[in-house]
Design an enzyme around this catalytic site. Structure first.
Site, mmCIF file in Angstrom:
data_model
loop_
_atom_site.group_PDB
_atom_site.id
_atom_site.type_symbol
_atom_site.label_atom_id
_atom_site.label_comp_id
_atom_site.label_asym_id
_atom_site.label_seq_id
_atom_site.Cartn_x
_atom_site.Cartn_y
_atom_site.Cartn_z
ATOM 1 N N ASN A 100 0.744 -1.118 0.033
ATOM 2 C CA ASN A 100 0.057 -0.047 0.038
ATOM 3 C C ASN A 100 0.794 1.152 0.049
ATOM 4 O O ASN A 100 1.879 1.375 0.491
ATOM 5 C CB ASN A 100 -1.076 -0.183 1.126
ATOM 6 C CG ASN A 100 -0.379 -0.146 2.705
ATOM 7 O OD1 ASN A 100 0.606 -0.755 2.848
ATOM 8 N ND2 ASN A 100 -1.010 0.695 3.443
ATOM 9 N N GLU A 155 0.369 5.245 0.418
ATOM 10 C CA GLU A 155 -0.291 6.448 1.045
ATOM 11 C C GLU A 155 0.099 7.792 0.635
ATOM 12 O O GLU A 155 1.160 7.852 0.042
ATOM 13 C CB GLU A 155 -0.370 6.199 2.652
ATOM 14 C CG GLU A 155 -0.995 4.980 3.068
ATOM 15 C CD GLU A 155 -1.251 4.838 4.513
ATOM 16 O OE1 GLU A 155 -0.880 5.711 5.399
ATOM 17 O OE2 GLU A 155 -2.045 3.862 4.810
ATOM 18 N N ASN A 156 -0.664 8.799 0.888
ATOM 19 C CA ASN A 156 -0.488 10.029 0.764
ATOM 20 C C ASN A 156 -1.221 11.180 1.550
ATOM 21 O O ASN A 156 -2.219 10.621 2.088
ATOM 22 C CB ASN A 156 -0.883 10.611 -0.871
ATOM 23 C CG ASN A 156 -0.589 11.874 -1.358
ATOM 24 O OD1 ASN A 156 -1.158 12.538 -1.173
ATOM 25 N ND2 ASN A 156 0.547 11.800 -1.973
ATOM 26 N N ALA A 157 -0.594 12.080 1.840
ATOM 27 C CA ALA A 157 -1.197 13.233 2.745
ATOM 28 C C ALA A 157 -2.555 13.538 2.171
ATOM 29 O O ALA A 157 -3.470 13.872 3.322
ATOM 30 C CB ALA A 157 -0.162 14.502 2.950
ATOM 31 N N CYS A 213 -4.272 0.904 -2.015
ATOM 32 C CA CYS A 213 -4.277 -0.275 -1.398
ATOM 33 C C CYS A 213 -3.077 -1.257 -2.256
ATOM 34 O O CYS A 213 -2.884 -1.149 -3.479
ATOM 35 C CB CYS A 213 -5.407 -1.130 -1.273
ATOM 36 S SG CYS A 213 -6.834 -0.515 -0.455
ATOM 37 N N GLU A 259 -3.524 -4.408 -2.780
ATOM 38 C CA GLU A 259 -3.685 -5.434 -3.888
ATOM 39 C C GLU A 259 -3.955 -4.720 -5.149
ATOM 40 O O GLU A 259 -3.633 -5.414 -6.381
ATOM 41 C CB GLU A 259 -5.342 -5.870 -3.485
ATOM 42 C CG GLU A 259 -5.239 -6.719 -2.316
ATOM 43 C CD GLU A 259 -5.594 -5.811 -0.779
ATOM 44 O OE1 GLU A 259 -4.838 -4.491 -0.916
ATOM 45 O OE2 GLU A 259 -5.937 -6.400 0.197
ATOM 46 N N CYS A 309 -10.269 -4.681 0.581
ATOM 47 C CA CYS A 309 -11.572 -3.690 0.704
ATOM 48 C C CYS A 309 -12.199 -3.979 -0.699
ATOM 49 O O CYS A 309 -11.853 -4.777 -1.500
ATOM 50 C CB CYS A 309 -11.101 -2.499 0.687
ATOM 51 S SG CYS A 309 -10.446 -1.588 -0.938
HETATM 52 N N1 THU Z 1 -5.100 -1.412 2.817
HETATM 53 C C1 THU Z 1 -4.502 -2.429 1.772
HETATM 54 O O1 THU Z 1 -3.398 -2.130 1.373
HETATM 55 N N2 THU Z 1 -5.263 -3.299 1.635
HETATM 56 C C2 THU Z 1 -6.305 -3.837 2.287
HETATM 57 O O2 THU Z 1 -6.932 -5.004 2.176
HETATM 58 C C3 THU Z 1 -6.829 -3.080 3.378
HETATM 59 C C4 THU Z 1 -6.384 -1.642 3.604
HETATM 60 C C5 THU Z 1 -4.400 -0.322 3.217
HETATM 61 C C6 THU Z 1 -5.412 1.139 2.689
HETATM 62 C C7 THU Z 1 -4.358 1.914 3.762
HETATM 63 O O3 THU Z 1 -3.042 2.553 3.057
HETATM 64 C C8 THU Z 1 -4.190 1.315 4.913
HETATM 65 O O4 THU Z 1 -4.175 -0.165 4.505
HETATM 66 C C9 THU Z 1 -5.211 1.505 6.003
HETATM 67 O O5 THU Z 1 -6.558 1.170 5.350
#
Ligand code: THU
Length: 159
Positions: free
Chosen positions: A61, A63-65, A72, A74, A111
């Site tokens: 995963n 992320e970003n500000a 995610c 996946e 998700c």
């Molecule tokens: N996240 C995933 O990468 N995969 C999942 O199956 C559940 C959530 C990430 C998104 C975000 O960066 C962090 O987990 C918290 O939700």
């Protein structure tokens, strides 16, 4: 009134009960948690995707500000595989998550958006994608994305 039930079969394995191939995919997903960029959630997700020709793709995963900008693990791995090998069907994906200094005990589950994205590949390639969800208590194995997203929107009504 009529009623019907949609059920999902989940197999629950210990790591050493998995085939060598599946165990490798899970191990790759575990390793990939280390490449997660997750300074906001501190939830490090790793994913590994196997293609029909045996190739593996890896993701985590990011992320970003501006929170919704992140992606995610996946979909990161799935889109990379699609972009690099659009002619080859994905056949299995493994997912693992590491937080608070440990892998999660319960298997981590994708998700809804990731299910939606991956399910379309099952339709596109006419091949199920097996799903391996890792937790320290064991590994859930589900035989297709469709099983994780019944009554999906498949676009068949689009003009
Ligand atoms: N996240 C995933 O990468 N995969 C999942 O199956 C559940 C959530 C990430 C998104 C975000 O960066 C962090 O987990 C918290 O939700």
């Amino acid at each position: 009134m009529k009623e019907f039930i949609i059920s999902t079969q989940i197999q629950f394995f210990s790591l050493d009960e998995l085939s060598a191939e599946d165990r490798q995919l899970v191990e790759e997903a575990r390793q990939m948690t280390r490449t997660s960029y997750s300074p906001y959630s501190h939830f490090q997700v790793g994913a590994a995707l196997r293609l029909a020709d045996g190739r593996l793709f890896r993701g985590s995963n990011q992320e970003n500000a501006a929170f919704p900008t992140g992606l995610c693990a996946e979909r990161t791995v799935f889109f990379a595989a699609q972009a690099n090998a659009p002619e080859v069907a994905p056949v299995a994906i493994a997912i693992a998550a590491y937080t608070n200094g440990a892998f999660t005990e319960k298997p981590v589950s994708p998700c809804g958006s990731c299910r939606q994205a991956l399910l379309e590949a099952e339709t596109r390639y006419h091949q199920p994608i097996r799903v391996l969800l890792y937790g320290t208590e064991g590994v859930y194995v589900i035989q297709s994305m469709k099983a994780l997203l019944p009554l999906d929107f498949d676009g068949s009504e689009l003009a």
